[in-house]
Design a protein around this motif. Structure first.
Motif, PDB file in Angstrom:
ATOM      1  N   SER A 105       1.086  -1.379  -0.106  1.00  0.00           N
ATOM      2  CA  SER A 105       0.414  -0.112  -0.162  1.00  0.00           C
ATOM      3  C   SER A 105       0.583   1.260  -0.263  1.00  0.00           C
ATOM      4  O   SER A 105       2.398   1.454   0.851  1.00  0.00           O
ATOM      5  CB  SER A 105      -1.251  -0.005   1.218  1.00  0.00           C
ATOM      6  OG  SER A 105      -0.364  -0.314   2.293  1.00  0.00           O
ATOM      7  N   TYR A 131      -3.795  -2.283  -3.250  1.00  0.00           N
ATOM      8  CA  TYR A 131      -4.007  -2.589  -1.820  1.00  0.00           C
ATOM      9  C   TYR A 131      -4.264  -0.835  -1.560  1.00  0.00           C
ATOM     10  O   TYR A 131      -3.554   0.450  -0.797  1.00  0.00           O
ATOM     11  CB  TYR A 131      -2.561  -2.831  -1.255  1.00  0.00           C
ATOM     12  CG  TYR A 131      -2.420  -4.149  -2.360  1.00  0.00           C
ATOM     13  CD1 TYR A 131      -3.631  -5.603  -2.182  1.00  0.00           C
ATOM     14  CD2 TYR A 131      -1.469  -4.184  -3.030  1.00  0.00           C
ATOM     15  CE1 TYR A 131      -3.024  -6.322  -2.909  1.00  0.00           C
ATOM     16  CE2 TYR A 131      -1.035  -5.530  -3.658  1.00  0.00           C
ATOM     17  CZ  TYR A 131      -2.003  -6.642  -3.713  1.00  0.00           C
ATOM     18  OH  TYR A 131      -1.255  -7.603  -4.340  1.00  0.00           O
ATOM     19  N   THR A 135      -2.931  -1.491   4.599  1.00  0.00           N
ATOM     20  CA  THR A 135      -2.899  -3.277   4.423  1.00  0.00           C
ATOM     21  C   THR A 135      -1.142  -3.539   4.779  1.00  0.00           C
ATOM     22  O   THR A 135      -0.758  -3.188   4.498  1.00  0.00           O
ATOM     23  CB  THR A 135      -3.094  -3.293   2.551  1.00  0.00           C
ATOM     24  OG1 THR A 135      -4.222  -2.440   2.316  1.00  0.00           O
ATOM     25  CG2 THR A 135      -3.056  -4.911   2.320  1.00  0.00           C
ATOM     26  N   THR A 136      -1.710  -5.293   5.314  1.00  0.00           N
ATOM     27  CA  THR A 136      -0.542  -6.046   5.975  1.00  0.00           C
ATOM     28  C   THR A 136       0.014  -6.544   4.444  1.00  0.00           C
ATOM     29  O   THR A 136      -0.825  -6.876   3.592  1.00  0.00           O
ATOM     30  CB  THR A 136      -1.173  -6.538   7.069  1.00  0.00           C
ATOM     31  OG1 THR A 136      -1.830  -6.410   7.995  1.00  0.00           O
ATOM     32  CG2 THR A 136       0.075  -7.465   7.042  1.00  0.00           C
TER      33      THR A 136
END
Length: 219
Positions: A105, A131, A135-136
């Protein structure tokens, strides 16, 4: 010039129609920089993260030359060939020289050592991601983003790549989408040349100079 991360959905004027060629086109993309770059004719320049000095030189030269002819250079902000491609484009006279498709992201920069390059692209070009902020990051995000690089571009130039390089994923996606694929040959003794040589065997255009790409694209 956009200074905030903005979301563009498939109905937005600037959502790239070329992404809709993908069966799994993202419903929205997140942008940081100048979204007008999405309207530019573009070419992807990709290759090995562990690039040779010669490969880096080629990536920089081709990207700067093609950007000076009006093409926007798209790459993935990775170390090695991607970084050299972005830097070459940024040194051109093109006012919208490059787009970085990120595997994270946009509230993150990966790799962290490319923070200065990230900021320069933010100011002069465009960073995009599928993303949303926060977001991970997952390992599969990076090969996933390669399909976006291929779809956005008129063609893909692979500068230097081993047989298992992620750049070959981008080239395969480009071929499946009907885009042109270009590859630079090199010494047969280098493992980092094997991927490009395989692409040429499979039908990619052997590329020695920027005009080979311009002629093929009739640009």
């Amino acid at each position: 010039m956009m200074s905030l991360i903005i979301s563009i959905n498939q109905k937005h004027t600037y959502y790239p129609s070329r992404l809709l060629d993908l069966a799994d086109a993202p419903k929205e993309i997140y942008c940081l920089g100048n979204i007008r770059a999405l309207k530019m004719p573009s070419i992807a320049v990709v290759g090995s993260r562990k690039a040779s000095a010669q490969g880096m030189k080629y990536a920089h030269h081709f990207s700067k030359s093609l950007a000076n002819k009006g093409l926007c250079i798209i790459s993935g902000l990775a170390e090695g060939i991607d970084s050299a491609a972005h830097l070459g484009a940024l040194e051109s006279d093109n006012t919208l020289p490059t787009i970085a498709v990120c595997g994270t992201s946009l509230d993150k920069c990966y790799p962290s050592k490319n923070r200065a390059l990230f900021e320069k692209i933010h100011q002069t070009g465009l960073l995009i991601s599928e993303y949303p902020p926060g977001t991970t990051t997952k390992p599969f995000f990076f090969p996933q983003r390669n399909r976006l690089i291929a779809a956005l571009s008129w063609g893909t130039l692979v500068v230097e790549a081993a047989i298992k390089s992620g750049s070959l994923i981008t080239a395969r996606c480009a071929n499946e989408l009907g885009r042109e694929v270009f590859a630079i040959p090199n010494s047969i003794s280098r493992l980092s040349s094997a991927g490009c040589h395989q692409l040429i065997k499979d039908g990619a255009k052997l590329t020695e100079k920027p005009s080979d790409i311009l002629d093929e694209l009739r640009f």
